[in-house]
Motif scaffolding. Sequence first.
Motif, PDB file in Angstrom:
ATOM      1  N   LEU A  69       0.881  -1.275   0.075  1.00 40.45           N
ATOM      2  CA  LEU A  69      -0.027   0.054   0.007  1.00 40.45           C
ATOM      3  C   LEU A  69       0.666   1.378  -0.027  1.00 40.45           C
ATOM      4  CD1 LEU A  69      -2.886  -0.575   2.314  1.00 40.45           C
ATOM      5  CD2 LEU A  69      -3.028  -0.730  -0.080  1.00 40.45           C
ATOM      6  N   ASP A  70       2.073   1.083  -0.268  1.00 41.90           N
ATOM      7  CA  ASP A  70       2.992   2.287  -0.108  1.00 41.90           C
ATOM      8  C   ASP A  70       3.392   2.877  -1.318  1.00 41.90           C
ATOM      9  OD1 ASP A  70       4.168   4.008   2.067  1.00 41.90           O
ATOM     10  OD2 ASP A  70       6.157   3.404   0.943  1.00 41.90           O
ATOM     11  N   SER A  71       3.455   1.847  -2.430  1.00 42.68           N
ATOM     12  CA  SER A  71       4.022   2.357  -3.652  1.00 42.68           C
ATOM     13  C   SER A  71       3.044   2.125  -4.674  1.00 42.68           C
ATOM     14  CB  SER A  71       5.215   1.657  -4.125  1.00 42.68           C
ATOM     15  OG  SER A  71       6.359   1.452  -3.187  1.00 42.68           O
ATOM     16  N   GLU A 208      -3.705   6.191   4.481  1.00 38.46           N
ATOM     17  CA  GLU A 208      -3.150   5.696   3.351  1.00 38.46           C
ATOM     18  C   GLU A 208      -2.491   4.114   3.365  1.00 38.46           C
ATOM     19  OE1 GLU A 208      -0.773   7.957   1.176  1.00 38.46           O
ATOM     20  OE2 GLU A 208      -1.574  10.137   2.011  1.00 38.46           O
ATOM     21  N   HIS A 209      -2.513   3.553   4.602  1.00 39.46           N
ATOM     22  CA  HIS A 209      -1.864   2.390   4.754  1.00 39.46           C
ATOM     23  C   HIS A 209      -2.698   1.178   5.187  1.00 39.46           C
ATOM     24  CE1 HIS A 209       1.720   5.020   4.025  1.00 39.46           C
ATOM     25  NE2 HIS A 209       2.170   4.047   3.312  1.00 39.46           N
ATOM     26  N   GLY A 210      -4.193   1.431   5.347  1.00 38.84           N
ATOM     27  CA  GLY A 210      -4.820   0.451   5.829  1.00 38.84           C
ATOM     28  C   GLY A 210      -5.000   0.304   7.294  1.00 38.84           C
ATOM     29  N   LEU A 211      -4.325   1.276   8.073  1.00 46.94           N
ATOM     30  CA  LEU A 211      -3.924   1.259   9.459  1.00 46.94           C
ATOM     31  C   LEU A 211      -5.574   1.249  10.137  1.00 46.94           C
ATOM     32  CD1 LEU A 211      -1.000   3.061  10.197  1.00 46.94           C
ATOM     33  CD2 LEU A 211      -1.112   0.604  10.245  1.00 46.94           C
ATOM     34  N   LEU A 212      -6.573   1.567   9.598  1.00 50.98           N
ATOM     35  CA  LEU A 212      -7.646   1.449  10.113  1.00 50.98           C
ATOM     36  C   LEU A 212      -8.239   0.107  10.629  1.00 50.98           C
ATOM     37  CD1 LEU A 212      -9.776   4.444   8.270  1.00 50.98           C
ATOM     38  CD2 LEU A 212      -8.847   4.387  10.878  1.00 50.98           C
ATOM     39  N   GLY A 213      -7.716  -0.748   9.700  1.00 52.55           N
ATOM     40  CA  GLY A 213      -8.074  -2.247  10.085  1.00 52.55           C
ATOM     41  C   GLY A 213      -7.253  -2.786  11.234  1.00 52.55           C
ATOM     42  N   TRP A 214      -6.031  -2.227  11.208  1.00 53.99           N
ATOM     43  CA  TRP A 214      -5.200  -2.561  12.584  1.00 53.99           C
ATOM     44  C   TRP A 214      -5.889  -2.159  13.888  1.00 53.99           C
ATOM     45  CZ3 TRP A 214      -2.010   1.419  14.985  1.00 53.99           C
ATOM     46  CH2 TRP A 214      -1.157   0.844  15.959  1.00 53.99           C
TER      47      TRP A 214
END
Length: 245
Positions: A69-71, A208-214
């Motif tokens: 999800l970073d590039s 931007e990196h899906g951290l809401l799932g975390w």
Amino acid sequence: MRRVKRLNLEIRVQSYLSKRQKQANQKLIKGSLDTTTEWKNARQTKTIEKVLKALQAMMGDRQRCMYCLDSHGSDIEHFRPKAAFPKRMFRWRNLLLCCSECGRLKSDSFPVDGKKPLLIDPTKEEPWLHLDFDPQTGNIVPRFNPNTMTFSEKGEQTVITLQLDQREALAAGYKKTFKNLSEEIRHFLDNPDNSIDELIAKLQEKDEHGLLGWIFLGTGSFVNPFNELQSTNPSVWSACASAFK
Ligand SMILES: [Zn+2]
């Protein structure tokens, strides 16, 4: 990483993939299948370009790599490598969008336990059930299960294969997103009368990196300021959590 919803392909594109798979299977029986050449030839067609467009559409405006999800997701990736799984090389459900770095690191490796993949497919499962995030380093690490006292094997193999705990630029990106999400939550804690819908929209915009799932499905709920939101504003927490499930 984040859970990605797989879209349906146009029927015409789906039929083309099926046709190419049948042809590849016939060559496989005859012993004349060279998967690299077969894919290279197909990749140059306009129809396979539409497959790439469909994968990019699954990732929204930013079109990020489905693994990190970073590039920028620059090319079509075979989740099960085409050399070892030629019967899946044109299967829509085996195709992902991948950046050049993740593609290089994964290459033809595909860890398995028997027939079960030990690599996370973000279009089929919630990655944060297997992964954890370390806010100090910004690294992605395997998730620990306190009930079994073991780390997720799938998480471990995914981290090793994609070197998710050894990529400096990746860690910096995840840390920045963590900081942005933390600031949004702190701002809300200081202004608890603000709109919840607005908070949810801002969290989504900044993730931007899906951290809401975390945060809502993984161990992020134990980390400040997210645990503070959960304990002081349980109804806001529930509203946010249900928005991301
Ligand atoms: Zn990547």
